[in-house]
Design a protein around this motif. Sequence first.
Motif, PDB file in Angstrom:
ATOM      1  N   SER A   1       0.826  -1.200   0.000  1.00 48.62           N
ATOM      2  CA  SER A   1       0.000   0.000   0.000  1.00 48.62           C
ATOM      3  C   SER A   1       0.868   1.261   0.000  1.00 48.62           C
TER       4      SER A   1
ATOM      5  N   ARG B   1       2.101   1.774  -3.498  1.00 51.64           N
ATOM      6  CA  ARG B   1       1.015   2.251  -4.362  1.00 51.64           C
ATOM      7  C   ARG B   1       0.789   3.750  -4.165  1.00 51.64           C
ATOM      8  N   GLU B   2       0.847   4.212  -2.917  1.00 51.14           N
ATOM      9  CA  GLU B   2       0.663   5.634  -2.638  1.00 51.14           C
ATOM     10  C   GLU B   2       1.742   6.471  -3.316  1.00 51.14           C
TER      11      GLU B   2
ATOM     12  N   GLU C   1       1.009   6.662  -7.031  1.00 53.83           N
ATOM     13  CA  GLU C   1      -0.129   7.532  -7.337  1.00 53.83           C
ATOM     14  C   GLU C   1       0.248   9.008  -7.255  1.00 53.83           C
ATOM     15  N   ARG C   2       1.309   9.317  -6.479  1.00 54.20           N
ATOM     16  CA  ARG C   2       1.740  10.705  -6.348  1.00 54.20           C
ATOM     17  C   ARG C   2       2.652  11.141  -7.488  1.00 54.20           C
ATOM     18  N   GLN C   3       3.184  10.171  -8.270  1.00 56.14           N
ATOM     19  CA  GLN C   3       4.125  10.514  -9.323  1.00 56.14           C
ATOM     20  C   GLN C   3       3.389  11.118 -10.522  1.00 56.14           C
TER      21      GLN C   3
END
Length: 236
Positions: free
Chosen positions: A215, A218-219, A222-224
């Motif tokens: 997780s 994944r975070e 997702e921020r890239q």
Amino acid sequence: MYDEDDSDSGNGWIQWFCDLEGHEFFAEVDQEYITDNFNLHGLREKVQHFKEAMQMIMRSDSPDSEDLNDPQFLEIYQSAMDLYGVIHARYILSPHGLNKMRDKYQQGAFGTCPRVLCERQHVLPIGVSEELSTSRVKVYCPRCVDVYLPRQKQLDIDGAYFGASFPHVFLKHFNDSVMPSPRFIPKIYGFKIFGMRGSRYELKFDYAGQAINESEIREVLERQPLVQNPHKTGAA
């Protein structure tokens, strides 16, 4: 249980057994250790023909060709091998046994680790079970902390003859026997790979093989920001 007069010779069954081809992993168990009933506790129930097997182990002479062609001898021999094996698993945890196994370890008698980065680190024999007839002997590398099939001809030897605790007890006593293992870091053009070993966000697993930080990774992903194609020009 056995004739104590048979224990005077140093060229008996034990030496013959340990000198057999493929038995290089075995240490010669001191006869004083075998004759101590404390060291035999619980073994009578584990080994068939216990009395006859003990008498065979304590023989002062080695088997001859006539013995090796005798079906009754061979039946007792299997029990004697199991009995010696489980005694051996206890003996190599004793101070004398550990010292004998250290000599073998330093000589490389157990082989070397097949992993390239372990740089031919000497390995130790290990059984994955304490129960007889469950699994064959393996070798444990103290550098990469992994288990492998031995390269020698010991594949037919029961792992219970060494036990699952031996390498770890050995390394507690002789903690200077191994150097830290370097880790292989995968890279592309010199850069560490996201999510793989060596990366700041390396994907890690628990003992059950389940990812424990998926997780978090994944975070980060997702921020890239999306990277635009540099060859794409003009507006849609």
